[in-house]
Design a protein around this motif. Structure first.
Motif, PDB file in Angstrom:
ATOM      1  N   VAL A  92       0.844  -1.204   0.000  1.00 15.93           N
ATOM      2  CA  VAL A  92       0.000   0.000   0.000  1.00 15.93           C
ATOM      3  C   VAL A  92       0.873   1.246   0.000  1.00 15.93           C
ATOM      4  N   PHE A  93       1.853   1.281   0.895  1.00 10.64           N
ATOM      5  CA  PHE A  93       2.700   2.471   0.995  1.00 10.64           C
ATOM      6  C   PHE A  93       3.615   2.634  -0.214  1.00 10.64           C
ATOM      7  N   ALA A  94       3.956   1.548  -0.863  1.00 16.02           N
ATOM      8  CA  ALA A  94       4.785   1.643  -2.069  1.00 16.02           C
ATOM      9  C   ALA A  94       4.049   2.392  -3.174  1.00 16.02           C
ATOM     10  N   GLY A  95       2.715   2.347  -3.138  1.00 22.41           N
ATOM     11  CA  GLY A  95       1.925   3.054  -4.138  1.00 22.41           C
ATOM     12  C   GLY A  95       1.638   4.504  -3.773  1.00 22.41           C
ATOM     13  N   CYS A  96       2.160   4.975  -2.661  1.00 25.83           N
ATOM     14  CA  CYS A  96       1.936   6.350  -2.212  1.00 25.83           C
ATOM     15  C   CYS A  96       3.135   7.223  -2.556  1.00 25.83           C
ATOM     16  N   SER A  97       2.847   8.455  -2.863  1.00 20.79           N
ATOM     17  CA  SER A  97       3.930   9.409  -3.119  1.00 20.79           C
ATOM     18  C   SER A  97       4.503   9.883  -1.782  1.00 20.79           C
ATOM     19  N   ALA A  98       5.635  10.536  -1.845  1.00 21.42           N
ATOM     20  CA  ALA A  98       6.249  11.081  -0.628  1.00 21.42           C
ATOM     21  C   ALA A  98       5.316  12.098   0.028  1.00 21.42           C
ATOM     22  N   ASP A  99       4.608  12.876  -0.784  1.00 24.03           N
ATOM     23  CA  ASP A  99       3.661  13.856  -0.228  1.00 24.03           C
ATOM     24  C   ASP A  99       2.500  13.171   0.486  1.00 24.03           C
ATOM     25  N   GLU A 100       2.007  12.086  -0.087  1.00 29.79           N
ATOM     26  CA  GLU A 100       0.915  11.346   0.562  1.00 29.79           C
ATOM     27  C   GLU A 100       1.369  10.745   1.891  1.00 29.79           C
ATOM     28  N   ILE A 101       2.564  10.196   1.915  1.00 27.38           N
ATOM     29  CA  ILE A 101       3.116   9.652   3.167  1.00 27.38           C
ATOM     30  C   ILE A 101       3.262  10.765   4.201  1.00 27.38           C
ATOM     31  N   ALA A 102       3.711  11.928   3.767  1.00 28.76           N
ATOM     32  CA  ALA A 102       3.873  13.064   4.677  1.00 28.76           C
ATOM     33  C   ALA A 102       2.527  13.476   5.275  1.00 28.76           C
ATOM     34  N   VAL A 103       1.463  13.466   4.466  1.00 22.61           N
ATOM     35  CA  VAL A 103       0.135  13.812   4.968  1.00 22.61           C
ATOM     36  C   VAL A 103      -0.326  12.780   6.001  1.00 22.61           C
ATOM     37  N   LEU A 104      -0.128  11.510   5.706  1.00 19.23           N
ATOM     38  CA  LEU A 104      -0.499  10.462   6.663  1.00 19.23           C
ATOM     39  C   LEU A 104       0.267  10.618   7.979  1.00 19.23           C
ATOM     40  N   HIS A 105       1.552  10.841   7.863  1.00 18.37           N
ATOM     41  CA  HIS A 105       2.390  11.012   9.061  1.00 18.37           C
ATOM     42  C   HIS A 105       1.910  12.199   9.877  1.00 18.37           C
ATOM     43  N   ASP A 106       1.635  13.302   9.206  1.00 20.96           N
ATOM     44  CA  ASP A 106       1.166  14.499   9.896  1.00 20.96           C
ATOM     45  C   ASP A 106      -0.162  14.237  10.593  1.00 20.96           C
ATOM     46  N   TRP A 107      -1.097  13.595   9.898  1.00 20.12           N
ATOM     47  CA  TRP A 107      -2.401  13.328  10.486  1.00 20.12           C
ATOM     48  C   TRP A 107      -2.283  12.438  11.716  1.00 20.12           C
ATOM     49  N   PHE A 108      -1.527  11.343  11.604  1.00 26.79           N
ATOM     50  CA  PHE A 108      -1.387  10.438  12.748  1.00 26.79           C
ATOM     51  C   PHE A 108      -0.663  11.117  13.908  1.00 26.79           C
ATOM     52  N   SER A 109       0.335  11.926  13.611  1.00 26.59           N
ATOM     53  CA  SER A 109       1.051  12.644  14.681  1.00 26.59           C
ATOM     54  C   SER A 109       0.120  13.605  15.400  1.00 26.59           C
ATOM     55  N   ARG A 110      -0.613  14.410  14.641  1.00 31.43           N
ATOM     56  CA  ARG A 110      -1.503  15.388  15.275  1.00 31.43           C
ATOM     57  C   ARG A 110      -2.657  14.715  16.000  1.00 31.43           C
TER      58      ARG A 110
END
Length: 130
Positions: A92-110
């Motif tokens: 799943v994550f291999a199909g995500c762009s770096a920007d998409e991963i960054a958004v996920l990381h930000d959401w989970f962190s916040r």
């Protein structure tokens, strides 16, 4: 999965994570240090002992303490159970762009920080008797 390992998913994950760091403090000490109730951590440790998932080993720096260590066979068993899931997550994550991963990381962190703040507010209200 609990039917295969005879313990819950949280405990399974704890066994695999614990194996990465080696023997560690009993959950009661960690629980009080991390502002968690001791019972939450003691139960998984005690429930896995008879199933030969963990063992208690003496702390080499303090004879009064013991540490909990995952047994290698248990680590291998739990890791094998979770590996198909981890492989699918990787896909799943291999199909995500770096920007998409960054958004996920930000959401989970916040959202994690928000949840922790809410827990602290509830504890403060409980301590005040409100």
């Amino acid at each position: 999965m609990p039917s295969l390992t005879r313990v819950g998913g949280t405990t399974d994950n704890g066994i695999t994570k614990g194996s990465e760091t080696g023997p560690r403090e009993p959950e009661t000490r960690r629980g009080s240090r991390d502002a968690r109730t001791p019972g939450r951590g003691v139960q998984p440790t005690d429930s896995t002992g008879p199933g030969s998932y963990v063992t208690r080993v003496p702390d080499p720096t303090d004879r009064r303490r013991v540490r909990v260590a995952a047994l290698p066979d248990a680590v291998a068993k739990v890791a094998a159970l979770y590996q198909p899931y981890y492989d699918r997550l990787d896909a799943v994550f291999a199909g995500c762009s770096a920007d998409e991963i960054a958004v996920l990381h930000d959401w989970f962190s916040r959202s994690t920080n928000l949840a922790l703040a809410c827990i602290e507010e509830l504890r403060a209200k409980d301590a005040d008797g409100k």
